[in-house]
Design a protein around this motif. Structure first.
Motif, PDB file in Angstrom:
ATOM      1  N   VAL A  39       0.840  -1.201   0.000  1.00  6.56           N
ATOM      2  CA  VAL A  39       0.000   0.000   0.000  1.00  6.56           C
ATOM      3  C   VAL A  39       0.875   1.251   0.000  1.00  6.56           C
ATOM      4  CG1 VAL A  39      -1.707   1.338   1.277  1.00  6.56           C
ATOM      5  CG2 VAL A  39      -1.903  -1.165   1.184  1.00  6.56           C
ATOM      6  N   ALA A  40       0.652   2.101  -0.976  1.00  4.68           N
ATOM      7  CA  ALA A  40       1.261   3.429  -1.023  1.00  4.68           C
ATOM      8  C   ALA A  40       0.403   4.280  -1.932  1.00  4.68           C
ATOM      9  CB  ALA A  40       2.694   3.364  -1.524  1.00  4.68           C
ATOM     10  N   HIS A  41       0.541   5.585  -1.796  1.00  8.77           N
ATOM     11  CA  HIS A  41      -0.311   6.495  -2.567  1.00  8.77           C
ATOM     12  C   HIS A  41       0.554   7.545  -3.257  1.00  8.77           C
ATOM     13  CE1 HIS A  41      -3.728   4.639  -0.575  1.00  8.77           C
ATOM     14  NE2 HIS A  41      -3.099   4.821   0.570  1.00  8.77           N
ATOM     15  N   GLY A  42      -0.016   8.217  -4.225  1.00 12.46           N
ATOM     16  CA  GLY A  42       0.711   9.249  -4.943  1.00 12.46           C
ATOM     17  C   GLY A  42       1.201   8.753  -6.285  1.00 12.46           C
ATOM     18  N   ASN A  43       2.145   9.470  -6.852  1.00 10.23           N
ATOM     19  CA  ASN A  43       2.656   9.193  -8.188  1.00 10.23           C
ATOM     20  C   ASN A  43       3.746   8.122  -8.094  1.00 10.23           C
ATOM     21  OD1 ASN A  43       3.336   9.248 -10.875  1.00 10.23           O
ATOM     22  ND2 ASN A  43       4.344  11.249 -10.806  1.00 10.23           N
ATOM     23  N   THR A  44       3.344   6.859  -8.131  1.00  7.74           N
ATOM     24  CA  THR A  44       4.296   5.773  -7.942  1.00  7.74           C
ATOM     25  C   THR A  44       5.354   5.772  -9.039  1.00  7.74           C
ATOM     26  OG1 THR A  44       2.866   4.245  -9.169  1.00  7.74           O
ATOM     27  CG2 THR A  44       2.602   4.316  -6.781  1.00  7.74           C
ATOM     28  N   ARG A  53       6.089   7.279   0.366  1.00  7.89           N
ATOM     29  CA  ARG A  53       5.536   6.012  -0.104  1.00  7.89           C
ATOM     30  C   ARG A  53       6.219   4.829   0.579  1.00  7.89           C
ATOM     31  NH1 ARG A  53       6.075   8.804  -4.957  1.00  7.89           N
ATOM     32  NH2 ARG A  53       7.789   7.455  -5.665  1.00  7.89           N
ATOM     33  N   ALA A  56       4.683   4.484   3.948  1.00  2.58           N
ATOM     34  CA  ALA A  56       3.329   3.934   3.859  1.00  2.58           C
ATOM     35  C   ALA A  56       3.375   2.419   3.668  1.00  2.58           C
ATOM     36  CB  ALA A  56       2.572   4.598   2.705  1.00  2.58           C
ATOM     37  N   GLN A  57       4.304   1.946   2.847  1.00  2.00           N
ATOM     38  CA  GLN A  57       4.436   0.508   2.636  1.00  2.00           C
ATOM     39  C   GLN A  57       4.798  -0.207   3.937  1.00  2.00           C
ATOM     40  OE1 GLN A  57       5.694   0.588  -2.100  1.00  2.00           O
ATOM     41  NE2 GLN A  57       7.273   0.249  -0.586  1.00  2.00           N
TER      42      GLN A  57
END
Length: 251
Positions: A39-44, A53, A56-57
């Motif tokens: 799980v991570a958010h934003g511009n991967t 990110r 978050a992971q």
């Protein structure tokens, strides 16, 4: 039964298009691969926000690992090198211990696999090449040095807009530009930039081992589940064939 020789489970960053196809290229008969997205958010894949990110992971890793454990793999692999840089040496060791105690399944990381691979090859001096920005590259250099490795050269891939848009050809050029005479091996960091297709060519051209995070984590995962046959490609680490001009690879 699927995975009659063994099952490997990978925890993959969201947006990463590289891990699955590269690992499939290297998989021996009888070994099955299983993937869960972290799980991570934003511009991967972008430099901006990479540290957030990573964190978050880490924060969601327990629930992601619990899902992957349901497949009953013989090993779980955290397929993201830079998350180890965020954790640091002690944090990474603590995470591995906690995952293994909780799930009773061996748990390895891409970075830890690189350290194990370099030790296996007898490498102490490394040229370190990355598709990251300067901050993340510096964290990786410090992490290598914390494990007793000497970083004799380091290079950053120029002009990266998104790591997941990079090519094997660019990875090849990065390794060539980063290598130096003092380096016993070249380490291409990260599993988002594709590397597997050019590792053998790089070893032929440089005359020394070239290890990527992707190759190292597959090598480590296979040996963890007890599958030790040489592969047809993917660097000397996986084939067991030393590049011309180097000593024979350890068994």
């Amino acid at each position: 039964m699927m995975g009659w020789r063994g099952r490997i489970g990978f925890l993959v960053p969201p947006g990463n298009p590289t891990v699955e196809p590269e690992m499939m290229q290297l998989t021996p008969a009888g070994v099955s691969l299983h993937f869960t997205r972290m799980v991570a958010h934003g511009n991967t894949g972008a430099h901006e926000g990479q540290e957030e990110r990573n964190r978050a992971q880490i924060a969601h890793l327990d629930e992601n690992a619990a899902l992957l454990a349901m497949v009953k793999p013989g090993v779980m692999v955290m397929a993201h090198t830079a998350t180890s840089y965020t954790l640091g040496k002690d944090g990474e060791a603590t995470l591995i211990d906690r995952m293994q105690r909780e799930h009773r399944i061996p748990f390895i990381t891409a970075f830890g696999s690189v350290v194990a691979a370099l030790a296996h090859l007898g490498v102490r001096r490394v040229a370190y090449a990355t598709p990251y920005n300067e901050q993340v590259t510096a964290l990786g250099k410090a992490h290598l040095e914390a494990h007793g490795l000497q970083v004799v050269a380091h290079g950053i891939l120029p002009g990266v807009k998104n790591i997941y848009d990079e090519t094997p050809e660019r990875a090849y050029q990065l390794a060539r530009q980063t290598d130096c005479a003092d380096a016993q091996a070249v380490f291409l960091s990260g599993v988002g930039m594709p590397t597997i297709a050019v590792l053998d060519k790089l070893e032929q051209d440089l005359g020394k081992p070239v290890i990527s995070s992707a190759a190292a984590m597959m090598w480590n995962a296979l040996r963890t589940i007890g599958v030790c046959e040489p592969l047809q490609h993917g660097s000397c680490l996986l084939t067991g064939i030393a590049p011309t001009g180097t000593q024979e690879i350890k068994s």
